[in-house]
Design a protein around this motif. Structure first.
Motif, mmCIF file in Angstrom:
data_model
loop_
_atom_site.group_PDB
_atom_site.id
_atom_site.type_symbol
_atom_site.label_atom_id
_atom_site.label_comp_id
_atom_site.label_asym_id
_atom_site.label_seq_id
_atom_site.Cartn_x
_atom_site.Cartn_y
_atom_site.Cartn_z
ATOM 1 N N UNK A 26 39.279 37.224 47.507
ATOM 2 C CA UNK A 26 38.521 38.390 47.078
ATOM 3 C C UNK A 26 38.099 39.112 48.353
ATOM 4 N N UNK A 27 38.625 40.304 48.560
ATOM 5 C CA UNK A 27 38.398 41.065 49.787
ATOM 6 C C UNK A 27 37.354 42.149 49.541
ATOM 7 N N UNK A 28 36.113 41.703 49.420
ATOM 8 C CA UNK A 28 35.002 42.601 49.120
ATOM 9 C C UNK A 28 33.806 42.179 49.963
ATOM 10 N N UNK A 29 32.798 43.059 50.087
ATOM 11 C CA UNK A 29 31.575 42.672 50.799
ATOM 12 C C UNK A 29 30.959 41.417 50.165
ATOM 13 N N UNK A 30 30.248 40.635 50.978
ATOM 14 C CA UNK A 30 29.687 39.367 50.502
ATOM 15 C C UNK A 30 28.829 39.522 49.257
ATOM 16 N N UNK A 31 28.040 40.582 49.169
ATOM 17 C CA UNK A 31 27.186 40.747 47.994
ATOM 18 C C UNK A 31 28.023 40.940 46.732
ATOM 19 N N UNK A 32 29.123 41.665 46.849
ATOM 20 C CA UNK A 32 30.000 41.883 45.697
ATOM 21 C C UNK A 32 30.771 40.609 45.357
ATOM 22 N N UNK A 33 31.198 39.879 46.386
ATOM 23 C CA UNK A 33 31.912 38.623 46.158
ATOM 24 C C UNK A 33 31.009 37.634 45.427
ATOM 25 N N UNK A 34 29.746 37.569 45.832
ATOM 26 C CA UNK A 34 28.792 36.680 45.167
ATOM 27 C C UNK A 34 28.607 37.075 43.708
ATOM 28 N N UNK A 35 28.520 38.360 43.446
ATOM 29 C CA UNK A 35 28.374 38.844 42.064
ATOM 30 C C UNK A 35 29.594 38.440 41.230
ATOM 31 N N UNK A 36 30.798 38.622 41.797
ATOM 32 C CA UNK A 36 32.023 38.249 41.077
ATOM 33 C C UNK A 36 32.076 36.750 40.817
ATOM 34 N N UNK A 37 31.667 35.951 41.823
ATOM 35 C CA UNK A 37 31.656 34.498 41.644
ATOM 36 C C UNK A 37 30.754 34.104 40.479
ATOM 37 N N UNK A 38 29.638 34.799 40.330
ATOM 38 C CA UNK A 38 28.733 34.526 39.217
ATOM 39 C C UNK A 38 29.364 34.801 37.863
ATOM 40 N N UNK A 39 30.370 35.669 37.854
ATOM 41 C CA UNK A 39 31.095 35.984 36.619
ATOM 42 C C UNK A 39 32.323 35.087 36.429
ATOM 43 N N UNK A 40 32.587 34.205 37.403
ATOM 44 C CA UNK A 40 33.750 33.322 37.313
ATOM 45 C C UNK A 40 34.978 33.853 38.025
ATOM 46 N N UNK A 41 34.860 34.983 38.720
ATOM 47 C CA UNK A 41 35.983 35.568 39.457
ATOM 48 C C UNK A 41 35.896 35.054 40.891
ATOM 49 N N UNK A 42 36.648 33.987 41.211
ATOM 50 C CA UNK A 42 36.592 33.395 42.540
ATOM 51 C C UNK A 42 37.923 32.717 42.866
ATOM 52 N N UNK A 43 38.078 32.368 44.136
ATOM 53 C CA UNK A 43 39.321 31.752 44.602
ATOM 54 C C UNK A 43 39.674 30.532 43.766
ATOM 55 N N UNK A 44 40.953 30.430 43.425
ATOM 56 C CA UNK A 44 41.464 29.296 42.670
ATOM 57 C C UNK A 44 41.416 29.467 41.160
ATOM 58 N N UNK A 45 40.666 30.431 40.677
ATOM 59 C CA UNK A 45 40.506 30.646 39.243
ATOM 60 C C UNK A 45 41.711 31.373 38.660
ATOM 61 N N UNK A 46 42.094 31.010 37.441
ATOM 62 C CA UNK A 46 43.162 31.694 36.723
ATOM 63 C C UNK A 46 42.534 32.790 35.859
ATOM 64 N N UNK A 47 43.077 34.001 35.971
ATOM 65 C CA UNK A 47 42.612 35.116 35.143
ATOM 66 C C UNK A 47 43.800 35.684 34.379
ATOM 67 N N UNK A 48 43.515 36.271 33.225
ATOM 68 C CA UNK A 48 44.552 36.923 32.424
ATOM 69 C C UNK A 48 44.153 38.381 32.252
ATOM 70 N N UNK A 49 45.121 39.269 32.428
ATOM 71 C CA UNK A 49 44.870 40.689 32.239
ATOM 72 C C UNK A 49 44.904 40.983 30.744
ATOM 73 N N UNK A 50 43.834 41.563 30.229
ATOM 74 C CA UNK A 50 43.758 41.928 28.816
ATOM 75 C C UNK A 50 44.087 43.407 28.648
ATOM 76 N N UNK A 51 43.484 44.266 29.498
ATOM 77 C CA UNK A 51 43.671 45.711 29.359
ATOM 78 C C UNK A 51 43.554 46.382 30.713
ATOM 79 N N UNK A 52 44.451 47.357 30.938
ATOM 80 C CA UNK A 52 44.361 48.191 32.137
ATOM 81 C C UNK A 52 43.497 49.399 31.819
#
Length: 83
Positions: A26-52
């Protein structure tokens, strides 16, 4: 976090609805990376695209999360086969 790209990684924004990918970085500022991690968006996690769109909708562990196009361009992933 430093950007980690090789010939197989790509921005999450290049993935199509219905496809899945493992987050490599995740190539974002630390504050944004922390916010994403709180949502489950972090290194190693599998995500599925639902809608563009704006927002994009991604699924992580059964939860659907809306992300801005900016974030989608700054999350590097490796495509994986769907379960």
């Amino acid at each position: 976090m430093p950007e980690v790209r090789n010939s197989s990684t790509r921005p999450l924004a290049e993935m199509l609805p219905g496809t899945s990918a493992r987050i490599i970085s995740v190539n974002a500022p630390d504050t944004q990376t922390t916010r994403l991690e709180g949502l489950g968006i972090c290194e190693g996690r599998i995500v599925r695209i639902v809608k563009r769109g704006d927002p994009w909708i991604v699924q992580v562990y059964g939860a659907r999360i809306g992300l801005s196009p900016w974030f989608m361009d700054h999350i590097d992933v490796l495509p994986v086969e769907a379960d």
